[in-house]
Design a protein around this motif. Sequence first.
Motif, PDB file in Angstrom:
ATOM      1  N   GLU A   1       0.846  -1.200   0.000  1.00  0.00           N
ATOM      2  CA  GLU A   1       0.000   0.000   0.000  1.00  0.00           C
ATOM      3  C   GLU A   1       0.884   1.254   0.000  1.00  0.00           C
ATOM      4  N   VAL A   2       0.732   2.070  -1.033  1.00  0.00           N
ATOM      5  CA  VAL A   2       1.492   3.318  -1.167  1.00  0.00           C
ATOM      6  C   VAL A   2       0.499   4.441  -1.424  1.00  0.00           C
ATOM      7  N   VAL A   3       0.505   5.461  -0.555  1.00  0.00           N
ATOM      8  CA  VAL A   3      -0.341   6.642  -0.741  1.00  0.00           C
ATOM      9  C   VAL A   3       0.543   7.786  -1.225  1.00  0.00           C
ATOM     10  N   LEU A   4       0.155   8.377  -2.334  1.00  0.00           N
ATOM     11  CA  LEU A   4       0.976   9.400  -2.973  1.00  0.00           C
ATOM     12  C   LEU A   4       0.274  10.749  -2.889  1.00  0.00           C
ATOM     13  N   CYS A   5       1.047  11.783  -2.471  1.00  0.00           N
ATOM     14  CA  CYS A   5       0.467  13.121  -2.284  1.00  0.00           C
ATOM     15  C   CYS A   5       1.246  14.161  -3.076  1.00  0.00           C
ATOM     16  N   ASP A   6       0.564  15.214  -3.462  1.00  0.00           N
ATOM     17  CA  ASP A   6       1.226  16.431  -3.925  1.00  0.00           C
ATOM     18  C   ASP A   6       0.731  17.579  -3.053  1.00  0.00           C
ATOM     19  N   ARG A   7       0.988  18.811  -3.449  1.00  0.00           N
ATOM     20  CA  ARG A   7       0.619  19.934  -2.582  1.00  0.00           C
ATOM     21  C   ARG A   7      -0.890  20.101  -2.439  1.00  0.00           C
ATOM     22  N   HIS A   8      -1.650  19.438  -3.326  1.00  0.00           N
ATOM     23  CA  HIS A   8      -3.113  19.508  -3.228  1.00  0.00           C
ATOM     24  C   HIS A   8      -3.680  18.386  -2.371  1.00  0.00           C
ATOM     25  N   GLY A   9      -2.839  17.483  -1.896  1.00  0.00           N
ATOM     26  CA  GLY A   9      -3.309  16.384  -1.071  1.00  0.00           C
ATOM     27  C   GLY A   9      -3.103  15.034  -1.737  1.00  0.00           C
ATOM     28  N   ILE A  10      -3.894  14.045  -1.310  1.00  0.00           N
ATOM     29  CA  ILE A  10      -3.750  12.681  -1.819  1.00  0.00           C
ATOM     30  C   ILE A  10      -4.196  12.617  -3.277  1.00  0.00           C
ATOM     31  N   LEU A  11      -3.365  11.961  -4.101  1.00  0.00           N
ATOM     32  CA  LEU A  11      -3.734  11.792  -5.504  1.00  0.00           C
ATOM     33  C   LEU A  11      -4.888  10.805  -5.627  1.00  0.00           C
ATOM     34  N   ARG A  12      -5.907  11.183  -6.391  1.00  0.00           N
ATOM     35  CA  ARG A  12      -6.994  10.259  -6.690  1.00  0.00           C
ATOM     36  C   ARG A  12      -7.493  10.537  -8.107  1.00  0.00           C
ATOM     37  N   GLU A  13      -7.949   9.513  -8.738  1.00  0.00           N
ATOM     38  CA  GLU A  13      -8.391   9.627 -10.126  1.00  0.00           C
ATOM     39  C   GLU A  13      -9.559  10.607 -10.229  1.00  0.00           C
ATOM     40  N   GLY A  14      -9.449  11.543 -11.182  1.00  0.00           N
ATOM     41  CA  GLY A  14     -10.516  12.509 -11.407  1.00  0.00           C
ATOM     42  C   GLY A  14     -10.452  13.733 -10.525  1.00  0.00           C
ATOM     43  N   ARG A  15      -9.455  13.820  -9.641  1.00  0.00           N
ATOM     44  CA  ARG A  15      -9.314  15.012  -8.797  1.00  0.00           C
ATOM     45  C   ARG A  15      -9.152  16.243  -9.681  1.00  0.00           C
ATOM     46  N   PRO A  16      -9.862  17.332  -9.444  1.00  0.00           N
ATOM     47  CA  PRO A  16      -9.815  18.477 -10.356  1.00  0.00           C
ATOM     48  C   PRO A  16      -8.526  19.297 -10.279  1.00  0.00           C
ATOM     49  N   GLU A  17      -7.828  19.242  -9.148  1.00  0.00           N
ATOM     50  CA  GLU A  17      -6.671  20.128  -8.986  1.00  0.00           C
ATOM     51  C   GLU A  17      -5.358  19.412  -9.321  1.00  0.00           C
ATOM     52  N   GLY A  18      -4.548  20.039 -10.177  1.00  0.00           N
ATOM     53  CA  GLY A  18      -3.148  19.670 -10.366  1.00  0.00           C
ATOM     54  C   GLY A  18      -2.874  18.282 -10.882  1.00  0.00           C
ATOM     55  N   MET A  19      -3.780  17.721 -11.661  1.00  0.00           N
ATOM     56  CA  MET A  19      -3.564  16.365 -12.171  1.00  0.00           C
ATOM     57  C   MET A  19      -3.069  16.403 -13.622  1.00  0.00           C
ATOM     58  N   ASN A  20      -2.385  15.340 -14.022  1.00  0.00           N
ATOM     59  CA  ASN A  20      -2.032  15.114 -15.425  1.00  0.00           C
ATOM     60  C   ASN A  20      -2.168  13.618 -15.669  1.00  0.00           C
ATOM     61  N   ARG A  21      -1.937  13.173 -16.894  1.00  0.00           N
ATOM     62  CA  ARG A  21      -2.207  11.766 -17.201  1.00  0.00           C
ATOM     63  C   ARG A  21      -1.284  10.817 -16.436  1.00  0.00           C
ATOM     64  N   PHE A  22      -0.097  11.276 -16.060  1.00  0.00           N
ATOM     65  CA  PHE A  22       0.815  10.418 -15.316  1.00  0.00           C
ATOM     66  C   PHE A  22       0.372  10.308 -13.860  1.00  0.00           C
ATOM     67  N   LYS A  23      -0.106  11.410 -13.299  1.00  0.00           N
ATOM     68  CA  LYS A  23      -0.668  11.349 -11.949  1.00  0.00           C
ATOM     69  C   LYS A  23      -1.950  10.512 -11.929  1.00  0.00           C
ATOM     70  N   GLU A  24      -2.755  10.631 -12.983  1.00  0.00           N
ATOM     71  CA  GLU A  24      -3.988   9.830 -13.066  1.00  0.00           C
ATOM     72  C   GLU A  24      -3.655   8.350 -13.044  1.00  0.00           C
ATOM     73  N   ALA A  25      -2.614   7.951 -13.811  1.00  0.00           N
ATOM     74  CA  ALA A  25      -2.231   6.541 -13.851  1.00  0.00           C
ATOM     75  C   ALA A  25      -1.737   6.078 -12.490  1.00  0.00           C
ATOM     76  N   ALA A  26      -0.945   6.933 -11.820  1.00  0.00           N
ATOM     77  CA  ALA A  26      -0.454   6.584 -10.485  1.00  0.00           C
ATOM     78  C   ALA A  26      -1.604   6.480  -9.488  1.00  0.00           C
ATOM     79  N   ALA A  27      -2.583   7.371  -9.602  1.00  0.00           N
ATOM     80  CA  ALA A  27      -3.737   7.343  -8.697  1.00  0.00           C
ATOM     81  C   ALA A  27      -4.536   6.059  -8.874  1.00  0.00           C
ATOM     82  N   ARG A  28      -4.693   5.621 -10.131  1.00  0.00           N
ATOM     83  CA  ARG A  28      -5.427   4.378 -10.371  1.00  0.00           C
ATOM     84  C   ARG A  28      -4.718   3.184  -9.725  1.00  0.00           C
ATOM     85  N   GLU A  29      -3.372   3.192  -9.791  1.00  0.00           N
ATOM     86  CA  GLU A  29      -2.604   2.073  -9.246  1.00  0.00           C
ATOM     87  C   GLU A  29      -2.510   2.133  -7.723  1.00  0.00           C
TER      88      GLU A  29
END
Length: 863
Positions: A223-251
């Motif tokens: 289990e790995v939880v990944l964060c940026d300055r907007h908080g925990i990455l999750r798929e579909g998050r409106p702030e500060g996402m890109n396709r690479f973050k989306e893929a990481a959030a899905r995994e």
Amino acid sequence: MAMTRPRSDRVDPARVLEHFRRARGLLGIQSKIPIKDEYILSLVYTPGVAEPCMAIHRDPEASFIYTIRGNAIAVLTDGSSVLSYGDAGPRAALPVMEGKAVLFKTLAGIDAFPLCTSERDPRRLARLIQCLAPTFGGTSIEDIASPRSFELMEILEGMSDADLPVPFFFNDMQGTCATVLAALRNALRITGKEITSIRAAITGAGGAGLSVARFLRKAGVPEVVLCDRHGILREGRPEGMNRFKEAAARECNPKQQRGTIADALKGADLFVGLSAAHTVEAGMIRTMAAKPIVFALATPEPEIDADDARAAGAAVVLHGGANYRHGLNVALAFPGILRGVMEARASRVYDEMLIAAADAIASLVPDKDLRPDRIVPRVLDLRVGPAVAGAVANAAVALGVARHDVDPKAVADRTKHLVYEGTAAIAEAEFTGETRSLAAESLELHRRYRGTIEIVSKLPVKDEHTLLVIASPGVAAPVQEIMRDPVKVWEYTTKGNLVAVVTDGSAVLGLGNIGPEAAMPVMEGKCVLFKTLGGIEAMPICLGTQDTDEIVSIVKAIEPSLGGVNLEDIASPRCFEIERRLRDETGIPIFHDDQHGTAVVVLTGLINALRLTGRDIGTVRITVNGAGAAGIAVTRLMMQAGVKDVILCDRFGAIAPGRHDMNAEKEEIARVTNLDRLKGTLADAMRGRDMFIGLSGPNLVGADMVRAMAPKPIIFALANPVPEIAPEAAHAAGAAVVATGRSDYKNQINNAIAFPGIFRGALDVAARNINDPMKIAAARALAELVPDYELSPDYLVPKALDFRGAPEVAAAVARAALDSGEARLRVDPRLILENTRDYLYGGVLRALPGESIGRQPELPLKG
């Protein structure tokens, strides 16, 4: 409560800046073979160097044996993610890349060349890396911001081995993965936890954070939880996402957990900080699981201070950089990884290699030494590079990606030899007892030394203190200075003393279009001359393209790293356009030596030949044969110096306006030459003339043609290796003075007496350009080195190893640059002369005092 650093871990920015300024940056490029006489020069450069060139032309893979390619990498960045400063730009990134290059050499014996590029487009960056492959055995990619770094990785991974036959390594991502896993292995031994049962929280969703999250999962972390300055990455998050973050959030976050960094840390066994300073508080650490592991790796300041984390209950704490007694530095991994990959001749770096590297690093801390403040080896533990190299080579063999038979133990032993003993004579000498030809001697020399140049550190890394200077936090001082004032890059980095010798391999010596790999021995030899005769650091850049637009684009892209560019062995007429465009579109000296170096030395010979024969430069009548790059440049410079009557010929005869089959360069020169509009052959053009200059081909001039010239004619027959007319024949036909391009005759017209001093003077005043007044000043300075009482038909110009030349030329060129407005820095030319002389005779090149001339605007970045 902030941690108080031990006194020995503190760095004084002023002292750091003085280190960088005094040494003119951290890196030197030197000859592996001392140039003690003309004979050894003839092995390292012409004529002997033709033999390794042709060996590589027959088998391009031989470039890994006969040149530095097998031991050289490019350290490439666009400066968009430098330390914690973000987009500092390529110039400000240069001190950091020089520090990385020092560590590559110190810890694994790799010759690493920093290339800081203004290019930002991932596809063009990938093409740049591809075009550099004939020069380098691999590329370490550094400090490129996400998501551009991932886009670049995607493109490079999509290339076939045929398109990109050498490895690339994303150090911020892959190097960080290996070091984090190594530290985690041993931290888990201390805390008694298993990797398959821990929960990890990572802050920083750039290249390093996303890569470490994916890699830890592959290594067994469930289990790995990944964060940026907007908080925990999750798929579909409106702030500060890109396709690479989306893929990481899905995994990593299939349950779509929401929250802040503080929420992510609750109950976590491991915190990995790859973000920014002071973003984690002690209270957050208290909410983690029992015996938490804290890797706060932001540099130069961590996410949380070590004392604060320990006080909050952390069982193991690591910081990044080198400013703490116990830090986790990516330098534990990257030198050995690249060494192992290159020794195995693998074309890619695989996760299994990174895991092998991590395990090798972790194994170097035995159980008896393992404790919370000792879970990884020190950065300067010289056992690490060899151990990692052997482990990575073993992984390459196991994966089936090693391109030739490789013994991992031999790789480790060879790396140990390089680290502890240096790179002098890498291979054993072959003693045969037989007399070798010059060509065979040169081939053996290049094989034994694996090329003729190497990187050296101007600041030897002997202890942690010097590590503090070249790495974080010390390296932040020159980075900040250059960000504030871009002109400081000339003062604090190697840029102010660095020239790239650039070719596409299309016109190498007299060998023709033999390609970039086969051109490498010549370019290395040229670099040896730059250092030997001018104290200038010079790197070969042999480009895998012969497209004019691409060559211009690549040189412009790497301009932030360079003080000047010496174009070499590029076929005419493309060389004219390449030079012209680069002169217009860059802010550093661009000098095509085949044109302008030749022109300067021919003008030197002309001045002294006129003195010897009692002629005047304004009335002398000259015929030039050869209307390529050199012939046209020689003609132009002579006319700028005062010659009025020149006839230029090519293989069709005299050039005149309106003649068919002429390119644009010939049309232009035809308008100012051949004043009488003579038509006819070379023989017609030589009749009654005072001087003949041949820059063409062998045996094109007969004795009768010399006899038809004016009395006591001057003959410069410069075709190599066979001149237009043999000196004996020219003298017999009445020539008063004869010069050739060969070292076995009197009066060799050799560019080596000119270009080192020309660049020395241009670099010392940070010139924008090398203009005609600077070239003419160089020629006159060289001519004056032959006094009247020594001037004779057998002694017209100084010899290549006449060490008086470069200091006088450098001072004259600097003075002309100041007078003509090309200089950025005002430096006393007399100091330049003394400094160059001190280097040539004493081996020390000092930083010179100077002041900036006006405000220098920063060139805009591309893209």
